[in-house]
Design a protein around this motif. Structure first.
Motif, PDB file in Angstrom:
ATOM      1  N   THR A 141      20.499  11.221 -43.700  1.00 16.19           N
ATOM      2  CA  THR A 141      21.942  10.607 -43.293  1.00 16.19           C
ATOM      3  C   THR A 141      21.513   9.294 -43.065  1.00 16.19           C
ATOM      4  OG1 THR A 141      22.655  12.615 -42.305  1.00 16.19           O
ATOM      5  CG2 THR A 141      23.593  10.512 -41.589  1.00 16.19           C
ATOM      6  N   ILE A 142      22.089   8.564 -43.717  1.00 16.15           N
ATOM      7  CA  ILE A 142      21.961   7.050 -43.747  1.00 16.15           C
ATOM      8  C   ILE A 142      23.384   6.362 -43.231  1.00 16.15           C
ATOM      9  CG2 ILE A 142      21.695   4.784 -44.983  1.00 16.15           C
ATOM     10  CD1 ILE A 142      19.895   6.593 -47.155  1.00 16.15           C
ATOM     11  N   LEU A 182      28.902  -0.128 -58.154  1.00 16.56           N
ATOM     12  CA  LEU A 182      28.994   0.441 -59.463  1.00 16.56           C
ATOM     13  C   LEU A 182      27.736  -0.063 -60.216  1.00 16.56           C
ATOM     14  CD1 LEU A 182      32.576  -0.001 -60.228  1.00 16.56           C
ATOM     15  CD2 LEU A 182      31.473   2.082 -59.509  1.00 16.56           C
ATOM     16  N   GLN A 183      27.314  -1.302 -59.882  1.00 15.18           N
ATOM     17  CA  GLN A 183      26.039  -1.849 -60.854  1.00 15.18           C
ATOM     18  C   GLN A 183      24.691  -1.112 -60.306  1.00 15.18           C
ATOM     19  OE1 GLN A 183      25.568  -4.081 -63.232  1.00 15.18           O
ATOM     20  NE2 GLN A 183      23.264  -3.563 -63.276  1.00 15.18           N
ATOM     21  N   GLY A 184      24.900  -0.837 -58.943  1.00 13.80           N
ATOM     22  CA  GLY A 184      23.870  -0.075 -58.308  1.00 13.80           C
ATOM     23  C   GLY A 184      23.533   1.393 -58.867  1.00 13.80           C
ATOM     24  N   ILE A 185      24.717   1.839 -59.298  1.00 15.98           N
ATOM     25  CA  ILE A 185      25.017   3.338 -59.704  1.00 15.98           C
ATOM     26  C   ILE A 185      24.377   3.229 -61.274  1.00 15.98           C
ATOM     27  CG2 ILE A 185      26.438   5.083 -60.519  1.00 15.98           C
ATOM     28  CD1 ILE A 185      28.426   4.092 -58.196  1.00 15.98           C
ATOM     29  N   SER A 186      24.727   2.274 -61.729  1.00 17.97           N
ATOM     30  CA  SER A 186      24.141   2.123 -63.258  1.00 17.97           C
ATOM     31  C   SER A 186      22.785   2.187 -63.452  1.00 17.97           C
ATOM     32  CB  SER A 186      24.895   0.963 -64.028  1.00 17.97           C
ATOM     33  OG  SER A 186      24.341  -0.324 -63.696  1.00 17.97           O
ATOM     34  N   GLU A 187      22.075   1.654 -62.612  1.00 21.15           N
ATOM     35  CA  GLU A 187      20.689   1.513 -62.213  1.00 21.15           C
ATOM     36  C   GLU A 187      19.866   2.639 -61.960  1.00 21.15           C
ATOM     37  OE1 GLU A 187      20.267  -1.973 -59.976  1.00 21.15           O
ATOM     38  OE2 GLU A 187      21.061  -3.358 -61.719  1.00 21.15           O
ATOM     39  N   THR A 229      23.180  11.522 -58.664  1.00 19.91           N
ATOM     40  CA  THR A 229      24.441  11.455 -58.786  1.00 19.91           C
ATOM     41  C   THR A 229      25.125  10.840 -57.411  1.00 19.91           C
ATOM     42  OG1 THR A 229      24.576  13.671 -59.986  1.00 19.91           O
ATOM     43  CG2 THR A 229      26.493  13.095 -58.766  1.00 19.91           C
ATOM     44  N   LEU A 230      26.098  10.018 -57.415  1.00 20.42           N
ATOM     45  CA  LEU A 230      26.807   9.709 -56.343  1.00 20.42           C
ATOM     46  C   LEU A 230      28.104  10.465 -56.454  1.00 20.42           C
ATOM     47  CD1 LEU A 230      27.040   7.742 -53.936  1.00 20.42           C
ATOM     48  CD2 LEU A 230      27.894   6.148 -55.348  1.00 20.42           C
ATOM     49  N   ILE A 231      28.453  11.064 -55.221  1.00 19.32           N
ATOM     50  CA  ILE A 231      29.716  11.602 -54.827  1.00 19.32           C
ATOM     51  C   ILE A 231      30.494  10.741 -53.768  1.00 19.32           C
ATOM     52  CG2 ILE A 231      31.216  13.845 -54.172  1.00 19.32           C
ATOM     53  CD1 ILE A 231      28.588  15.232 -54.967  1.00 19.32           C
ATOM     54  N   VAL A 232      31.606   9.958 -54.239  1.00 22.34           N
ATOM     55  CA  VAL A 232      32.364   9.214 -53.409  1.00 22.34           C
ATOM     56  C   VAL A 232      33.700   9.744 -52.940  1.00 22.34           C
ATOM     57  CG1 VAL A 232      33.561   6.908 -53.354  1.00 22.34           C
ATOM     58  CG2 VAL A 232      31.340   7.163 -54.539  1.00 22.34           C
ATOM     59  N   LEU A 238      23.101   2.889 -51.017  1.00 26.72           N
ATOM     60  CA  LEU A 238      22.927   3.630 -52.047  1.00 26.72           C
ATOM     61  C   LEU A 238      21.372   3.597 -52.669  1.00 26.72           C
ATOM     62  CD1 LEU A 238      23.876   5.484 -54.563  1.00 26.72           C
ATOM     63  CD2 LEU A 238      24.351   3.351 -55.722  1.00 26.72           C
ATOM     64  N   ARG A 239      20.836   2.667 -52.721  1.00 25.34           N
ATOM     65  CA  ARG A 239      19.464   2.301 -53.166  1.00 25.34           C
ATOM     66  C   ARG A 239      18.286   3.046 -52.152  1.00 25.34           C
ATOM     67  NH1 ARG A 239      21.026  -2.896 -55.077  1.00 25.34           N
ATOM     68  NH2 ARG A 239      20.855  -3.739 -52.999  1.00 25.34           N
TER      69      ARG A 239
END
Length: 206
Positions: A71-72, A135-140, A146-149, A82-83
């Motif tokens: 948990t963060i 979104l840029q972080g997700i692309s990297e 997987t990110l569930i928002v 996210l990172r």
């Protein structure tokens, strides 16, 4: 949604968006998706314990999550969170954008300032910049992450009678649109049931 094909990382959805009204089952559905994936999970919590009711809500959510999940707690800086989460887990739940936007708006000024109609332009742009960074972080992310928002759909009711409510509704609507456009799958939650509206949208014809 199935995220069980662990042998092909490229088949795993990179971004999944869950949206719906209050108590529509968004968080439960997100946690079920993460559990069913069979992969390691991290949870980004955006809520802050600002009063007794919020402290109780946070405690209930914490107790419902598996102990082995990371948990963060991060109320503002989503891309950084996210990172951090992706470094320790393959599936990340971000719960939720609705609370994050409230935190972010109030970090920009006091309540009296935010009640004035003069704030809209700067807050539209600033909030969307934060989402673009996410979104840029997700692309990297590495393949197989997987990110569930989780977010709320707040635009189905009446127009709020006060300025801050209108700004909040409008900005969140744009935030949700931005994330939905980038998502692999978008589920609309109704009474605990998720409808994959992105798939319906892509197959719709006249």
């Amino acid at each position: 949604m199935s995220m069980t094909d662990r042998n092909d990382a490229h088949s795993v959805p990179r971004l999944v968006l869950l949206l719906g009204g209050a108590r529509s089952g968004k968080s439960t559905f997100a946690e079920r998706l993460a559990t069913q994936s069979g992969r390691s999970v991290a949870f980004i919590a955006t809520a802050m314990a600002t009063d007794e009711d919020m402290r109780d809500r946070i405690a209930r959510h914490q107790s419902a999550r598996p102990d082995h999940w990371q948990t963060i707690e991060e109320p503002l800086h989503l891309a950084d969170a996210l990172r951090q989460a992706a470094a320790v887990a393959d599936v990340v739940i971000l719960d939720c954008l609705t609370v994050w936007l409230s935190n972010w708006l109030f970090s920009q000024g006091d309540a009296e300032q935010l009640e004035r109609d003069t704030i809209s332009a700067q807050h539209y742009a600033g909030a969307l910049q934060e989402i673009d960074a996410l979104l840029q972080g997700i692309s990297e992310l590495e393949p197989g992450k997987t990110l569930i928002v989780v977010t709320n759909e707040v635009g189905l009711g009446i127009v709020p009678a006060y300025a801050l409510g209108r700004v909040y509704r409008d900005v969140l609507g744009l935030v949700n649109q931005r994330v939905a456009a980038a998502a692999t799958r978008v589920y609309l939650m109704i009474a605990g049931l998720g409808v994959d509206i992105k798939r319906l949208h892509e197959t719709a014809t006249l």
